[in-house]
Design a protein around this motif. Structure first.
Motif, mmCIF file in Angstrom:
data_model
loop_
_atom_site.group_PDB
_atom_site.id
_atom_site.type_symbol
_atom_site.label_atom_id
_atom_site.label_comp_id
_atom_site.label_asym_id
_atom_site.label_seq_id
_atom_site.Cartn_x
_atom_site.Cartn_y
_atom_site.Cartn_z
ATOM 1 N N ILE A 670 0.856 -1.180 0.000
ATOM 2 C CA ILE A 670 0.000 0.000 0.000
ATOM 3 C C ILE A 670 0.897 1.236 0.000
ATOM 4 N N GLN A 671 0.617 2.138 -0.937
ATOM 5 C CA GLN A 671 1.398 3.367 -1.014
ATOM 6 C C GLN A 671 0.860 4.376 -0.003
ATOM 7 N N ALA A 672 1.706 4.747 0.925
ATOM 8 C CA ALA A 672 1.322 5.718 1.944
ATOM 9 C C ALA A 672 2.580 6.420 2.452
ATOM 10 N N GLU A 673 2.373 7.566 3.040
ATOM 11 C CA GLU A 673 3.486 8.343 3.591
ATOM 12 C C GLU A 673 3.499 8.188 5.106
ATOM 13 N N PRO A 674 4.492 7.473 5.655
ATOM 14 C CA PRO A 674 4.518 7.295 7.114
ATOM 15 C C PRO A 674 5.030 8.550 7.821
ATOM 16 N N LYS A 675 4.470 8.769 8.997
ATOM 17 C CA LYS A 675 4.890 9.916 9.809
ATOM 18 C C LYS A 675 4.745 9.542 11.275
ATOM 19 N N ILE A 676 5.771 9.853 12.071
ATOM 20 C CA ILE A 676 5.756 9.513 13.493
ATOM 21 C C ILE A 676 5.261 10.716 14.283
ATOM 22 N N ILE A 677 4.248 10.483 15.127
ATOM 23 C CA ILE A 677 3.665 11.540 15.964
ATOM 24 C C ILE A 677 3.996 11.216 17.422
ATOM 25 N N LEU A 678 4.751 12.080 18.061
ATOM 26 C CA LEU A 678 5.148 11.881 19.453
ATOM 27 C C LEU A 678 4.335 12.810 20.355
ATOM 28 N N GLY A 679 3.987 12.282 21.525
ATOM 29 C CA GLY A 679 3.285 13.118 22.496
ATOM 30 C C GLY A 679 1.913 13.532 22.020
ATOM 31 N N ILE A 680 1.024 12.559 21.775
ATOM 32 C CA ILE A 680 -0.288 12.861 21.240
ATOM 33 C C ILE A 680 -1.159 13.579 22.263
ATOM 34 N N ASN A 681 -1.763 14.687 21.844
ATOM 35 C CA ASN A 681 -2.762 15.401 22.629
ATOM 36 C C ASN A 681 -3.689 16.124 21.647
ATOM 37 N N GLU A 682 -4.673 16.832 22.196
ATOM 38 C CA GLU A 682 -5.652 17.468 21.312
ATOM 39 C C GLU A 682 -4.991 18.470 20.375
ATOM 40 N N GLU A 683 -4.075 19.259 20.878
ATOM 41 C CA GLU A 683 -3.432 20.280 20.051
ATOM 42 C C GLU A 683 -2.667 19.630 18.893
ATOM 43 N N ASP A 705 -19.361 3.781 28.788
ATOM 44 C CA ASP A 705 -19.917 4.115 27.469
ATOM 45 C C ASP A 705 -19.232 5.303 26.815
ATOM 46 N N ALA A 706 -18.063 5.666 27.320
ATOM 47 C CA ALA A 706 -17.311 6.740 26.680
ATOM 48 C C ALA A 706 -16.525 6.170 25.505
ATOM 49 N N LEU A 707 -16.623 6.859 24.366
ATOM 50 C CA LEU A 707 -15.884 6.437 23.180
ATOM 51 C C LEU A 707 -14.552 7.168 23.175
ATOM 52 N N MET A 708 -13.446 6.406 23.160
ATOM 53 C CA MET A 708 -12.129 6.986 23.364
ATOM 54 C C MET A 708 -11.201 6.708 22.187
ATOM 55 N N PHE A 709 -10.352 7.710 21.911
ATOM 56 C CA PHE A 709 -9.212 7.537 21.028
ATOM 57 C C PHE A 709 -7.983 7.591 21.919
ATOM 58 N N GLY A 710 -7.501 6.397 22.307
ATOM 59 C CA GLY A 710 -6.443 6.357 23.305
ATOM 60 C C GLY A 710 -6.961 6.905 24.615
ATOM 61 N N GLU A 711 -6.353 7.975 25.095
ATOM 62 C CA GLU A 711 -6.791 8.622 26.329
ATOM 63 C C GLU A 711 -7.633 9.854 26.059
ATOM 64 N N LEU A 712 -7.940 10.107 24.779
ATOM 65 C CA LEU A 712 -8.680 11.313 24.400
ATOM 66 C C LEU A 712 -10.131 10.976 24.110
ATOM 67 N N PRO A 713 -11.093 11.636 24.715
ATOM 68 C CA PRO A 713 -12.509 11.411 24.394
ATOM 69 C C PRO A 713 -12.807 11.857 22.969
ATOM 70 N N VAL A 714 -13.501 11.025 22.237
ATOM 71 C CA VAL A 714 -13.807 11.328 20.848
ATOM 72 C C VAL A 714 -14.663 12.583 20.733
ATOM 73 N N ASP A 715 -15.585 12.776 21.683
ATOM 74 C CA ASP A 715 -16.470 13.942 21.631
ATOM 75 C C ASP A 715 -15.702 15.257 21.534
ATOM 76 N N GLN A 716 -14.495 15.304 22.115
ATOM 77 C CA GLN A 716 -13.714 16.537 22.114
ATOM 78 C C GLN A 716 -12.920 16.706 20.815
ATOM 79 N N LEU A 717 -12.710 15.614 20.089
ATOM 80 C CA LEU A 717 -11.885 15.677 18.879
ATOM 81 C C LEU A 717 -12.696 15.987 17.625
ATOM 82 N N LEU A 718 -13.903 15.458 17.544
ATOM 83 C CA LEU A 718 -14.661 15.529 16.295
ATOM 84 C C LEU A 718 -14.967 16.946 15.831
ATOM 85 N N PRO A 719 -15.277 17.899 16.705
ATOM 86 C CA PRO A 719 -15.600 19.248 16.211
ATOM 87 C C PRO A 719 -14.477 19.897 15.435
#
Length: 839
Positions: A670-683, A705-719
């Motif tokens: 699969i052709q894709a561009e890899p990128k390493i993301i360190l220290g994931i947070n909302e910002e 019943d909280a939907l999570m992306f890792g330690e981040l709640p999805v509700d805060q990311l989607l907007p």
């Protein structure tokens, strides 16, 4: 009701008048009287009989197909066209309808020219123009008969039949009186320099094309299913006897030179030559009349089906019988144009090609119908085998190419061009054909074959259940599902009606109708399914576990994050998307929650600058997301989209780790561009994917019943994102498996283990037998040892050692046999069939 031999009071035709008479009068026509003698003279009797045999083989095989298909359905007007269109569909039907109409219209001119040649010779006139004028006059006379209607034309047939019978009797008597056995033997082989077999065949073949004239009159028959087989077979077999016997009498009464040089040789042989003249006139006119009746009715049926808009005016009939006068006028115009060409032999070749195409398709249509194995294929004609139809179709194709390869290819190309044109522009069919039955037969056969093959990770493809009770959300989910299918998966649009009792039946029917409308408006290839249940979660759990057929089972559930779920009093509402996720996950289906607030951007035109982000954690969910991202790039609007693999699970960024990601993508192909993301947070998350066109993120559902992306709640990311697909994989996704991996590889290893165990048992048995033989031989020798022998103690020790060795070997056999039995049992449990059953 009328009998088979008479016209009914209402004007409907029986077997004799409607099928047998027009067919036999067309078959025993101009070729019999004016060209069969030439064929025998040019080819010799042996080759002539071969020509007659091959030509009649086509007519006999096609008659079997005709009998089968005509007795399997109610036959309407249009004859061959009707049968083919109702079997192979609107595209083939439209193409062959045009060809058949032209073939019949050209045949009118063909027979009229033959009439002109015959009458010119009888009157002692000469000149090509004279032939054309006589043919034109005959054409005008027949036009008037056809304009009036089939009733008068049918009565005219009986007069023709009388003259034809008298002419043949006169010829048979004359031929028998002039019989010469020596001449017959001499005429078996052709003279040198005679035309080729296929040239003569093309000249003769129009003689046997008349057997479908009765089929063209199917709309005027009282009982087509009964009359078509009986009348057609009677006409075909009678004509076979006539053509073979006439050819034999030609060879036994006249020299080949005379036959080849005189088209009127039959008149010279006949007892009364004037009867041959009368027969020629009668046969040519009746054959032309039959074509004049058949061609407009084919056109009328074709126009009634509204396949070609410009032909619709020709559907109008005149009078109580619906006489197709507009079609009669068009056939007349075509015939007039052909008469001006005036070359009988040239026209014969064109007519042969047209009819061969129609017969080939009629045979194939019958084979197609029978091959579908539909329970509705129940022809009353019992002496039918689909192989005869296939052979008939192949013979027609072969003869077409043998007569004139270039013309045959051109004819097939024209037919294919009309087929493709209709496939693109034709309106929905107004009837049910056999294609659906055939496709269902293929589904059954292929599912059975797929079930026998072992499942492999390389075979995985998305079988998606799209769940929504809102029209707009359903349409948007269908758009997204069509992309992640990647032109390889299957989507089923599902609605779950939450109700019970009579209300459930009512709501389900309404939902089915509404869902069908949505799929039609979207022109979606998705299937539809509506379930009714008092408890939505239970319905979904059962659906995910049971949906599918054989090896095709649901593996992914697609839900809308944005859908406004129904109120408590809404009978078709879901309670909560979380209530949908849990039963789907527990049933083993992957989950995709789609936030499509900017869906219009996805659905609109092509943009090669689009980007797809896949947040990568190197697990099954990650592998599912990268695969779905790749499948989306198969969509025409996303084919140049760039995929970014965002690895956020690593604790450092260096060249070695980056190379590992490149190697992983290389293994996945699969052709894709890899990128390493360190220290994931909302910002960091918003900065990385905030402007990305489509983002795939792995999520999990926590106990609260909280939907999570890792330690981040999805509700805060989607907007802060445009379009997001939140994914949970419940199945193992293997993107770099080799063909040797998977179930097949496991069974292969088990098979090898089984064979090794069998060899070990055989080896242990050989060792045990050798040990037992050594012990037996030693005991025999021991009888000769005396008590006072000084070596007695040594012999006793050897005997004990041999006995111990034998016992050890026997124990080894039992041990290896137990291992073999255990492996054999595993093999049986795994469905691996073993040739040699282990006792």
């Amino acid at each position: 009701m009328s009998s088979d031999n008479n016209e009914s009071v209402s004007g409907r035709l029986g077997t004799f008048a409607g099928v047998f008479t027009p067919s036999v009068l067309t078959i025993l026509g101009i070729i019999l009287f004016l060209r069969l003698g030439y064929v025998v003279g040019a080819a010799g009797l042996g080759k002539s009989l071969m020509i007659i045999s091959v030509a009649n083989l086509i007519s006999v095989l096609t008659s079997f197909s005709l009998a089968a298909i005509a007795t399997n359905m109610k036959v309407g007007g249009g004859g061959d066209y009707y049968l083919i269109s109702r079997t192979l569909g609107i595209e083939f039907g439209g193409a062959i309808g045009i060809v058949l109409f032209l073939a019949q219209s050209v045949s009118i001119a063909f027979y009229c020219i033959g009439f002109g040649e015959a009458l010119t010779a009888i009157l002692g006139l000469a000149g090509h123009v004279t032939v054309q004028l006589i043919a034109g006059a005959a054409l005008l006379f027949l036009f008037l008969l056809a304009w009036i209607g089939a009733d008068l034309a049918t009565k005219f047939q009986y007069v023709v039949m009388a003259f034809l019978t008298l002419a043949l009797l006169s010829f048979y008597i004359g031929g028998i009186r002039q019989w010469d056995t020596g001449l017959f033997m001499e005429n078996w082989v052709a003279r040198e320099g005679s035309p080729s077999f296929w040239i003569l065949f093309a000249l003769f073949f129009p003689a046997v094309t008349g057997f479908t004239q009765g089929v063209s009159m199917s709309g005027d028959l009282e009982d087509p299913g009964k009359s078509l087989p009986k009348g057609t077979f009677a006409a075909v077999f009678l004509s076979i006897l006539v053509y073979f016997s006439v050819a034999v009498l030609f060879a036994g009464s006249t020299t080949l030179k005379t036959l080849a040089g005189d088209y009127g040789a039959m008149k010279q042989i006949s007892l009364y030559g004037w009867l041959i003249n009368a027969g020629v006139i009668a046969a040519t006119l009746s054959s032309a009349m039959a074509s004049f009746l058949g061609a407009p009715r084919i056109l009328q049926s074709l126009a009634s089906d509204k396949i070609f808009p410009f032909l619709v005016p020709f559907a109008k009939g005149h009078g109580p019988s619906g006489n197709p006068r507009r079609g009669v006028l068009l056939s007349f115009g075509i015939a007039v144009a052909i008469v001006f060409i005036g070359q009988l032999d040239l026209i014969a070749g064109v007519v042969s090609m047209f009819f061969l195409i129609s017969y080939g398709l009629l045979n194939y249509a019958t084979y197609f119908e029978a091959s579908a194995e539909s329970p509705s294929f129940r022809p009353r004609f019992r002496w039918y085998n689909k192989k005869t139809s296939l052979v008939g179709a192949l013979i027609c194709l072969g003869v077409m190419l043998a007569i004139d390869f270039k013309t045959g290819i051109a004819a097939v190309a024209i037919l294919f061009a009309v087929f493709q044109y209709l496939k693109q522009v034709s309106a929905p069919a107004r009837w049910a054909d056999s294609r659906r039955s055939y496709h269902l037969k293929l589904v059954r056969d292929n599912l059975i074959r797929a079930q026998k093959d072992h499942e492999h990770p390389r075979d995985w493809r998305p079988y998606v259940l799209v769940l929504s009770n809102d029209e707009e959300h359903m349409k948007q989910l269908l758009d997204f599902s069509s992309m992640i299918e990647g032109k390889s998966g299957i989507t089923t649009a599902v609605r779950i009606v939450q109700a019970r009792g009579y209300r459930a039946v009512k709501f389900k029917a309404e939902a089915e109708k509404d869902l069908a409308r949505i799929l039609s408006e979207k022109e979606s290839s998705a299937f539809s399914l509506v379930l009714s249940s008092e408890y939505t979660a239970n319905a979904l759990s059962v659906l995910c576990q049971s949906f599918g057929l054989g090896p095709v089972k649901a593996n992914t559930v697609l839900l809308s994050w944005n859908e406004q779920y129904g109120k408590s009093d809404d009978p078709v509402g879901f309670d909560n998307y979380r209530d949908m996720v849990r039963p789907a996950v527990q049933s083993g289906c992957n989950i995709i929650l789609w936030d499509h607030k900017e869906m219009p951007q996805i659905a609109e035109g092509y943009d090669k600058n689009r980007t797809i982000d896949v947040w990568w954690k190197d697990d099954d969910t990650s592998r599912l997301m990268i695969l779905l991202a790749y499948l989306i790039t198969r969509d025409d609007h996303w084919k140049d989209a760039k995929i970014r693999l965002l690895a956020y699970y690593l604790d450092r960024d260096n060249a070695q780790i980056m190379q590992m990601l490149f190697d992983t993508l290389s293994e996945f192909r699969i052709q894709a561009e890899p990128k390493i993301i360190l220290g994931i947070n909302e910002e960091v998350f918003f900065k990385t994917s905030g402007q990305t066109d489509l983002v795939f993120i792995p999520v999990s559902l926590k106990k609260d019943d909280a939907l999570m992306f890792g330690e981040l709640p999805v509700d805060q990311l989607l907007p802060g994102l445009k379009t997001v697909a939140m994914v949970m994989a419940t199945q193992k996704i293997d993107l770099d498996s080799s063909p040797e991996d998977g179930r097949a590889g496991e069974l292969a290893l088990l098979f090898d283990e089984l064979k090794h165990a069998e060899k070990r048992v055989e080896m242990a048995k050989k060792i045990a037998l050798q040990a037992a033989k050594s012990a037996t031989d030693f005991i025999k020798d021991a009888h000769e040892i005396e008590i006072n022998d000084p070596n007695l103690l040594t012999h006793l020790k050897e005997k004990i050692a041999l006995q111990e060795k034998t016992e050890e070997a026997n124990k080894k056999v039992l041990k290896e046999q137990a291992k073999l039995n255990a492996i054999s049992q595993r093999a049986k449990e795994e469905g691996l069939f073993v040739d040699n059953e282990v006792p």
